[in-house]
Design an enzyme around this catalytic site. Structure first.
Site, PDB file in Angstrom:
ATOM      1  CD  GLN A  99       1.775   5.584   1.828  1.00 15.93           C
ATOM      2  OE1 GLN A  99       2.443   4.557   1.925  1.00 15.93           O
ATOM      3  NE2 GLN A  99       2.317   6.802   1.764  1.00 15.93           N
ATOM      4  CE1 TYR A 180       8.997   2.513  -3.789  1.00 15.62           C
ATOM      5  CE2 TYR A 180       8.156   4.223  -2.330  1.00 15.62           C
ATOM      6  CZ  TYR A 180       9.032   3.167  -2.576  1.00 15.62           C
ATOM      7  OH  TYR A 180       9.937   2.781  -1.620  1.00 15.62           O
ATOM      8  N   GLY A 317       7.625   9.968  11.848  1.00 10.77           N
ATOM      9  CA  GLY A 317       7.939   8.601  11.465  1.00 10.77           C
ATOM     10  C   GLY A 317       8.731   7.897  12.551  1.00 10.77           C
ATOM     11  NE  ARG A 318      14.486   8.065  10.261  1.00  4.80           N
ATOM     12  CZ  ARG A 318      15.557   7.403   9.831  1.00  4.80           C
ATOM     13  NH1 ARG A 318      16.455   6.962  10.677  1.00  4.80           N
ATOM     14  NH2 ARG A 318      15.719   7.204   8.550  1.00  4.80           N
TER      15      ARG A 318
HETATM   16  C1  8OZ Z   1      11.603   2.406   3.245  1.00  2.05           C
HETATM   17  C2  8OZ Z   1      11.809   1.092   2.856  1.00  2.05           C
HETATM   18  C3  8OZ Z   1      10.924   0.509   1.971  1.00  2.05           C
HETATM   19  C4  8OZ Z   1       9.852   1.223   1.491  1.00  2.05           C
HETATM   20  C5  8OZ Z   1       8.597   4.730   1.058  1.00  2.05           C
HETATM   21  C6  8OZ Z   1       7.302   2.734   1.216  1.00  2.05           C
HETATM   22  O1  8OZ Z   1       9.704   5.260   0.971  1.00  2.05           O
HETATM   23  C7  8OZ Z   1       8.488   3.301   1.373  1.00  2.05           C
HETATM   24  C8  8OZ Z   1       9.654   2.549   1.885  1.00  2.05           C
HETATM   25  C9  8OZ Z   1      10.534   3.114   2.772  1.00  2.05           C
HETATM   26  O2  8OZ Z   1       7.575   5.368   0.839  1.00  2.05           O
END
Ligand code: 8OZ
Length: 363
Positions: A99, A180, A317-318
Protein backbone atom coordinates in the site's frame (compact mmCIF):
# COMPACT_ATOMS: atom_id res chain seq x y z
CA UNK A 1 -23.50 -24.77 -2.24
CA UNK A 2 -20.04 -23.47 -1.43
CA UNK A 3 -20.20 -19.86 -0.39
CA UNK A 4 -18.42 -17.78 -3.01
CA UNK A 5 -16.30 -16.06 -0.33
CA UNK A 6 -14.24 -19.24 -0.14
CA UNK A 7 -13.76 -19.66 -3.90
CA UNK A 8 -10.93 -18.35 -6.11
CA UNK A 9 -10.99 -15.07 -7.98
CA UNK A 10 -8.84 -14.29 -10.99
CA UNK A 11 -7.73 -10.70 -11.58
CA UNK A 12 -5.64 -10.38 -14.73
CA UNK A 13 -2.92 -13.04 -14.47
CA UNK A 14 -3.32 -13.50 -10.73
CA UNK A 15 -5.60 -16.11 -9.16
CA UNK A 16 -6.42 -15.53 -5.51
CA UNK A 17 -7.39 -18.76 -3.69
CA UNK A 18 -10.26 -17.08 -1.81
CA UNK A 19 -11.94 -13.66 -1.51
CA UNK A 20 -10.79 -12.95 2.05
CA UNK A 21 -8.37 -10.03 2.00
CA UNK A 22 -6.16 -8.76 4.80
CA UNK A 23 -6.85 -5.03 5.01
CA UNK A 24 -3.95 -2.56 5.19
CA UNK A 25 -3.16 -2.13 8.90
CA UNK A 26 -0.80 0.39 10.47
CA UNK A 27 1.06 -1.36 13.32
CA UNK A 28 4.09 0.94 13.90
CA UNK A 29 6.58 -1.89 14.32
CA UNK A 30 9.22 -1.17 11.67
CA UNK A 31 12.84 -1.24 12.83
CA UNK A 32 15.25 1.72 12.88
CA UNK A 33 15.18 3.54 9.54
CA UNK A 34 11.56 2.46 9.03
CA UNK A 35 12.84 -0.90 7.77
CA UNK A 36 10.72 -4.08 7.86
CA UNK A 37 12.47 -6.75 9.95
CA UNK A 38 12.11 -10.36 11.15
CA UNK A 39 9.13 -9.64 13.38
CA UNK A 40 7.23 -8.17 10.43
CA UNK A 41 8.22 -11.14 8.24
CA UNK A 42 6.76 -13.50 10.81
CA UNK A 43 3.54 -11.45 11.14
CA UNK A 44 2.80 -11.37 7.42
CA UNK A 45 3.85 -15.01 6.87
CA UNK A 46 1.41 -16.08 9.62
CA UNK A 47 -1.40 -14.46 7.58
CA UNK A 48 -0.35 -15.80 4.14
CA UNK A 49 -3.53 -17.86 3.68
CA UNK A 50 -5.44 -14.64 3.00
CA UNK A 51 -6.55 -14.52 -0.64
CA UNK A 52 -4.57 -11.28 -0.78
CA UNK A 53 -2.59 -9.35 1.83
CA UNK A 54 -2.48 -5.58 1.47
CA UNK A 55 0.53 -4.27 3.37
CA UNK A 56 0.25 -1.63 6.03
CA UNK A 57 0.53 1.92 4.67
CA UNK A 58 4.10 2.31 3.44
CA UNK A 59 5.48 5.79 2.86
CA UNK A 60 6.75 6.51 -0.64
CA UNK A 61 9.23 9.13 0.60
CA UNK A 62 10.49 10.56 3.91
CA UNK A 63 8.09 13.48 3.33
CA UNK A 64 5.18 11.01 3.11
CA UNK A 65 5.57 9.83 6.72
CA UNK A 66 3.13 10.88 9.42
CA UNK A 67 3.55 8.39 12.22
CA UNK A 68 6.46 6.80 14.05
CA UNK A 69 7.88 3.42 12.95
CA UNK A 70 5.79 3.01 9.80
CA UNK A 71 7.77 1.26 7.06
CA UNK A 72 8.97 2.94 3.87
CA UNK A 73 9.68 1.95 0.29
CA UNK A 74 12.19 4.63 -0.62
CA UNK A 75 15.52 3.30 0.71
CA UNK A 76 17.51 0.19 -0.23
CA UNK A 77 17.36 -1.33 3.28
CA UNK A 78 13.56 -0.98 3.23
CA UNK A 79 13.37 -2.75 -0.13
CA UNK A 80 15.54 -5.57 1.27
CA UNK A 81 13.37 -5.78 4.38
CA UNK A 82 10.21 -6.02 2.28
CA UNK A 83 11.85 -8.66 0.04
CA UNK A 84 12.10 -10.93 3.09
CA UNK A 85 8.39 -10.32 3.78
CA UNK A 86 7.22 -11.07 0.23
CA UNK A 87 9.47 -14.14 -0.03
CA UNK A 88 8.00 -15.55 3.18
CA UNK A 89 4.42 -14.86 2.03
CA UNK A 90 5.07 -16.39 -1.40
CA UNK A 91 6.75 -19.45 0.13
CA UNK A 92 3.40 -20.13 1.82
CA UNK A 93 1.44 -19.65 -1.41
CA UNK A 94 0.21 -16.16 -0.56
CA UNK A 95 -0.15 -12.90 -2.50
CA UNK A 96 0.81 -9.45 -1.23
CA UNK A 97 0.36 -5.89 -2.52
CA UNK A 98 2.20 -2.88 -1.11
CA UNK A 99 0.00 0.00 0.00
CA UNK A 100 1.64 3.22 -1.24
CA UNK A 101 1.11 6.03 1.23
CA UNK A 102 1.84 9.73 1.43
CA UNK A 103 0.19 11.36 4.44
CA UNK A 104 0.34 14.93 3.10
CA UNK A 105 -0.66 17.28 5.93
CA UNK A 106 -1.31 14.47 8.44
CA UNK A 107 2.24 14.71 9.76
CA UNK A 108 4.45 16.58 12.14
CA UNK A 109 7.56 18.66 11.50
CA UNK A 110 9.55 16.36 13.83
CA UNK A 111 8.97 13.52 11.34
CA UNK A 112 10.12 15.63 8.39
CA UNK A 113 13.61 16.26 7.06
CA UNK A 114 15.13 19.35 8.77
CA UNK A 115 11.85 19.73 10.66
CA UNK A 116 10.21 21.21 7.56
CA UNK A 117 6.42 21.63 7.54
CA UNK A 118 4.58 18.75 5.87
CA UNK A 119 3.21 19.33 2.35
CA UNK A 120 -0.45 19.45 1.28
CA UNK A 121 -2.58 20.73 -1.60
CA UNK A 122 -3.35 23.84 0.48
CA UNK A 123 -1.92 25.34 3.66
CA UNK A 124 -4.81 24.21 5.86
CA UNK A 125 -3.96 22.45 9.12
CA UNK A 126 -5.69 19.12 9.81
CA UNK A 127 -7.35 19.11 13.22
CA UNK A 128 -6.06 15.66 14.04
CA UNK A 129 -3.24 13.99 15.92
CA UNK A 130 -0.22 12.07 14.76
CA UNK A 131 2.13 9.78 16.65
CA UNK A 132 5.71 10.97 17.21
CA UNK A 133 8.58 10.24 19.62
CA UNK A 134 6.69 12.52 22.06
CA UNK A 135 3.49 10.49 21.78
CA UNK A 136 0.32 11.86 20.16
CA UNK A 137 0.65 15.50 19.08
CA UNK A 138 -1.39 17.85 16.89
CA UNK A 139 -0.61 17.70 13.16
CA UNK A 140 1.69 20.54 12.04
CA UNK A 141 0.62 23.42 9.81
CA UNK A 142 1.43 22.31 6.23
CA UNK A 143 2.70 24.32 3.29
CA UNK A 144 0.96 24.14 -0.09
CA UNK A 145 2.83 22.27 -2.84
CA UNK A 146 3.98 24.52 -5.71
CA UNK A 147 2.38 23.60 -9.03
CA UNK A 148 5.76 22.61 -10.51
CA UNK A 149 6.51 20.46 -7.48
CA UNK A 150 3.58 18.12 -7.96
CA UNK A 151 5.41 16.18 -10.70
CA UNK A 152 8.18 15.42 -8.20
CA UNK A 153 5.65 13.89 -5.78
CA UNK A 154 4.13 11.84 -8.61
CA UNK A 155 7.65 10.64 -9.43
CA UNK A 156 8.09 9.62 -5.77
CA UNK A 157 5.03 7.39 -6.17
CA UNK A 158 6.47 5.88 -9.36
CA UNK A 159 9.82 5.19 -7.70
CA UNK A 160 8.10 3.56 -4.73
CA UNK A 161 6.15 1.32 -7.13
CA UNK A 162 9.44 0.42 -8.81
CA UNK A 163 10.84 -0.43 -5.37
CA UNK A 164 7.73 -2.51 -4.63
CA UNK A 165 8.38 -4.50 -7.80
CA UNK A 166 12.03 -5.02 -6.82
CA UNK A 167 10.90 -6.05 -3.34
CA UNK A 168 8.77 -8.81 -4.89
CA UNK A 169 5.28 -7.44 -4.29
CA UNK A 170 2.57 -8.84 -6.58
CA UNK A 171 1.15 -5.36 -7.08
CA UNK A 172 0.42 -2.06 -5.37
CA UNK A 173 -2.59 -0.37 -3.81
CA UNK A 174 -2.72 3.41 -3.96
CA UNK A 175 -3.83 4.77 -0.59
CA UNK A 176 -6.31 7.44 -1.65
CA UNK A 177 -8.41 7.20 1.53
CA UNK A 178 -8.58 8.38 5.13
CA UNK A 179 -7.63 12.02 4.71
CA UNK A 180 -4.10 11.51 3.38
CA UNK A 181 -2.47 13.26 0.42
CA UNK A 182 -4.53 11.90 -2.50
CA UNK A 183 -7.75 12.34 -0.51
CA UNK A 184 -6.65 15.90 0.39
CA UNK A 185 -6.36 16.71 -3.33
CA UNK A 186 -9.73 15.13 -4.13
CA UNK A 187 -11.82 17.00 -1.56
CA UNK A 188 -12.86 20.63 -1.65
CA UNK A 189 -12.49 20.99 2.15
CA UNK A 190 -8.70 20.50 1.94
CA UNK A 191 -8.02 21.55 -1.67
CA UNK A 192 -8.44 25.30 -2.24
CA UNK A 193 -5.92 25.52 -5.11
CA UNK A 194 -6.32 27.89 -8.02
CA UNK A 195 -4.12 25.95 -10.46
CA UNK A 196 -4.92 22.88 -12.59
CA UNK A 197 -5.02 20.68 -9.44
CA UNK A 198 -7.83 22.57 -7.69
CA UNK A 199 -11.29 24.01 -8.18
CA UNK A 200 -13.44 21.80 -10.41
CA UNK A 201 -13.91 18.10 -9.69
CA UNK A 202 -11.95 17.40 -12.86
CA UNK A 203 -9.00 19.40 -11.53
CA UNK A 204 -9.16 17.83 -8.08
CA UNK A 205 -9.03 14.35 -9.68
CA UNK A 206 -5.92 15.30 -11.70
CA UNK A 207 -3.38 14.39 -9.02
CA UNK A 208 -4.95 10.93 -8.55
CA UNK A 209 -4.95 10.49 -12.30
CA UNK A 210 -1.27 11.42 -12.68
CA UNK A 211 -0.27 9.07 -9.85
CA UNK A 212 -2.23 6.16 -11.34
CA UNK A 213 -0.72 6.85 -14.77
CA UNK A 214 2.73 6.63 -13.15
CA UNK A 215 1.96 3.40 -11.29
CA UNK A 216 0.83 1.57 -14.42
CA UNK A 217 4.18 2.29 -16.08
CA UNK A 218 5.64 -0.04 -13.43
CA UNK A 219 2.95 -2.69 -12.90
CA UNK A 220 0.28 -3.95 -15.32
CA UNK A 221 -2.94 -2.04 -14.57
CA UNK A 222 -4.59 -5.21 -13.20
CA UNK A 223 -1.85 -5.31 -10.53
CA UNK A 224 -2.82 -1.88 -9.27
CA UNK A 225 -5.71 -1.25 -6.88
CA UNK A 226 -6.99 1.96 -5.32
CA UNK A 227 -8.59 2.62 -1.94
CA UNK A 228 -11.03 5.44 -1.20
CA UNK A 229 -13.14 6.29 1.86
CA UNK A 230 -15.76 8.57 0.25
CA UNK A 231 -17.94 9.09 3.33
CA UNK A 232 -15.30 9.03 6.06
CA UNK A 233 -14.15 12.11 7.95
CA UNK A 234 -11.05 10.41 9.36
CA UNK A 235 -8.15 12.86 9.88
CA UNK A 236 -10.40 15.91 9.53
CA UNK A 237 -11.27 15.43 5.86
CA UNK A 238 -14.41 16.86 4.29
CA UNK A 239 -16.09 17.40 0.94
CA UNK A 240 -19.22 19.31 0.00
CA UNK A 241 -20.36 16.62 -2.47
CA UNK A 242 -18.67 13.23 -2.00
CA UNK A 243 -20.90 11.45 -4.57
CA UNK A 244 -19.74 13.84 -7.31
CA UNK A 245 -16.10 13.89 -6.18
CA UNK A 246 -15.75 10.15 -5.76
CA UNK A 247 -17.94 9.37 -8.75
CA UNK A 248 -15.40 11.24 -10.87
CA UNK A 249 -12.40 9.69 -9.08
CA UNK A 250 -13.73 6.14 -9.44
CA UNK A 251 -14.70 6.63 -13.09
CA UNK A 252 -11.16 7.87 -13.76
CA UNK A 253 -9.62 4.91 -11.90
CA UNK A 254 -11.79 2.60 -14.02
CA UNK A 255 -10.50 4.14 -17.26
CA UNK A 256 -7.01 2.96 -16.29
CA UNK A 257 -8.25 -0.65 -16.16
CA UNK A 258 -7.14 -1.14 -12.55
CA UNK A 259 -7.48 -4.57 -10.94
CA UNK A 260 -9.70 -3.55 -8.06
CA UNK A 261 -11.54 -0.74 -6.33
CA UNK A 262 -11.35 -0.82 -2.52
CA UNK A 263 -13.86 1.24 -0.54
CA UNK A 264 -14.15 1.92 3.17
CA UNK A 265 -17.93 1.74 3.54
CA UNK A 266 -18.71 4.35 6.20
CA UNK A 267 -16.40 5.86 8.80
CA UNK A 268 -12.86 4.47 8.85
CA UNK A 269 -12.68 1.90 11.62
CA UNK A 270 -16.12 3.03 12.75
CA UNK A 271 -19.77 2.94 11.85
CA UNK A 272 -21.11 1.69 8.51
CA UNK A 273 -23.78 4.42 8.61
CA UNK A 274 -23.72 6.62 5.53
CA UNK A 275 -24.79 10.24 5.23
CA UNK A 276 -28.05 10.97 3.39
CA UNK A 277 -27.69 10.82 -0.39
CA UNK A 278 -24.68 8.51 -0.40
CA UNK A 279 -24.79 5.32 -2.43
CA UNK A 280 -21.95 2.78 -2.38
CA UNK A 281 -23.61 0.63 -5.06
CA UNK A 282 -23.84 3.53 -7.48
CA UNK A 283 -20.13 4.26 -6.96
CA UNK A 284 -19.19 0.60 -7.38
CA UNK A 285 -21.04 0.50 -10.72
CA UNK A 286 -18.70 3.16 -12.11
CA UNK A 287 -15.76 0.76 -11.84
CA UNK A 288 -15.18 -2.03 -14.37
CA UNK A 289 -12.82 -4.23 -12.30
CA UNK A 290 -13.25 -6.19 -9.08
CA UNK A 291 -14.80 -4.60 -6.00
CA UNK A 292 -13.15 -5.03 -2.59
CA UNK A 293 -15.45 -3.98 0.25
CA UNK A 294 -14.26 -3.02 3.73
CA UNK A 295 -15.52 -1.93 7.12
CA UNK A 296 -16.97 -3.98 9.91
CA UNK A 297 -17.82 -7.11 7.92
CA UNK A 298 -18.39 -10.27 9.90
CA UNK A 299 -18.59 -13.77 8.42
CA UNK A 300 -22.32 -13.66 7.62
CA UNK A 301 -22.19 -10.19 6.05
CA UNK A 302 -19.13 -11.14 3.99
CA UNK A 303 -20.74 -14.34 2.73
CA UNK A 304 -23.92 -12.45 1.80
CA UNK A 305 -22.08 -9.63 0.05
CA UNK A 306 -20.05 -11.98 -2.14
CA UNK A 307 -22.90 -14.43 -2.85
CA UNK A 308 -25.18 -11.57 -3.91
CA UNK A 309 -22.53 -10.03 -6.16
CA UNK A 310 -22.46 -6.79 -4.14
CA UNK A 311 -18.72 -7.38 -3.60
CA UNK A 312 -16.05 -9.61 -5.15
CA UNK A 313 -13.65 -9.50 -2.21
CA UNK A 314 -13.96 -8.54 1.47
CA UNK A 315 -11.16 -6.88 3.44
CA UNK A 316 -10.96 -7.70 7.16
CA UNK A 317 -8.87 -5.53 9.47
CA UNK A 318 -9.28 -6.18 13.20
CA UNK A 319 -10.21 -9.86 12.66
CA UNK A 320 -6.88 -10.35 10.84
CA UNK A 321 -4.95 -8.68 13.67
CA UNK A 322 -6.27 -11.25 16.13
CA UNK A 323 -6.57 -14.31 13.87
CA UNK A 324 -3.57 -15.28 11.75
CA UNK A 325 -5.63 -18.24 10.49
CA UNK A 326 -8.73 -16.14 9.78
CA UNK A 327 -9.39 -17.98 6.50
CA UNK A 328 -9.50 -21.36 8.26
CA UNK A 329 -11.71 -19.99 11.01
CA UNK A 330 -14.18 -18.39 8.61
CA UNK A 331 -14.23 -21.51 6.44
CA UNK A 332 -15.00 -23.73 9.46
CA UNK A 333 -17.24 -21.14 11.12
CA UNK A 334 -14.96 -21.44 14.16
CA UNK A 335 -14.86 -18.82 16.94
CA UNK A 336 -12.47 -15.88 16.55
CA UNK A 337 -9.87 -14.45 18.93
CA UNK A 338 -10.75 -10.92 20.06
CA UNK A 339 -8.30 -8.16 19.06
CA UNK A 340 -6.60 -6.29 21.89
CA UNK A 341 -6.69 -2.54 21.16
CA UNK A 342 -3.84 -1.53 23.47
CA UNK A 343 -1.29 -3.42 21.34
CA UNK A 344 -2.49 -2.22 17.92
CA UNK A 345 0.15 0.50 17.50
CA UNK A 346 3.81 0.05 18.39
CA UNK A 347 5.57 -2.47 20.61
CA UNK A 348 6.93 -5.91 19.80
CA UNK A 349 5.60 -9.43 19.42
CA UNK A 350 2.89 -9.04 22.04
CA UNK A 351 -0.45 -8.49 20.34
CA UNK A 352 1.27 -8.85 16.98
CA UNK A 353 2.65 -12.33 16.31
CA UNK A 354 1.40 -14.12 19.44
CA UNK A 355 -2.31 -14.57 18.65
CA UNK A 356 -2.94 -18.33 18.63
CA UNK A 357 -4.21 -20.35 15.67
CA UNK A 358 -6.95 -22.95 16.13
CA UNK A 359 -4.28 -25.66 15.91
CA UNK A 360 -2.19 -24.04 18.63
CA UNK A 361 -5.25 -23.75 20.85
CA UNK A 362 -6.18 -27.40 20.33
CA UNK A 363 -2.65 -28.61 21.09
C1 8OZ B 1 -4.54 4.16 12.05
C2 8OZ B 1 -3.44 4.76 12.65
C3 8OZ B 1 -2.47 5.33 11.85
C4 8OZ B 1 -2.59 5.29 10.48
C5 8OZ B 1 -5.12 4.80 7.75
C6 8OZ B 1 -2.77 4.43 7.64
O1 8OZ B 1 -6.09 5.22 8.39
C7 8OZ B 1 -3.82 4.65 8.41
C8 8OZ B 1 -3.70 4.69 9.89
C9 8OZ B 1 -4.66 4.12 10.69
O2 8OZ B 1 -5.21 4.55 6.56
Amino acid sequence: MTDKLFTPLTIGTMTLPNRIVMAPLTRNRAAEGNVPHDLNVQYYAQRATAGLIISEGTQISPEGQGYLATPGLHADEQVLGWRAVTDAVHAKGGHIFAQLWHVGRVSHASLQKWEQPPVAPSAITARTQVFTTKGFVDASAPRALETEEVARVVEDYRKAAENARIAGFDGVELHAANGYLVDQFLRDGSNKRHDCYGGSVENRVRFLSEVLAALITVFPATRVGVRFSPFSNFADIDDSNPMATFGAAIARASEFGLGYLHLVEGQTGGTRDLPAGSDIRALRKLFAGAYLANNGYDRAAAIDAVNSGAADLIAFGRPFIANPDLVTRLTQNAPLNEPIQTTFYGGGAEGYTDYPTLDAKAA
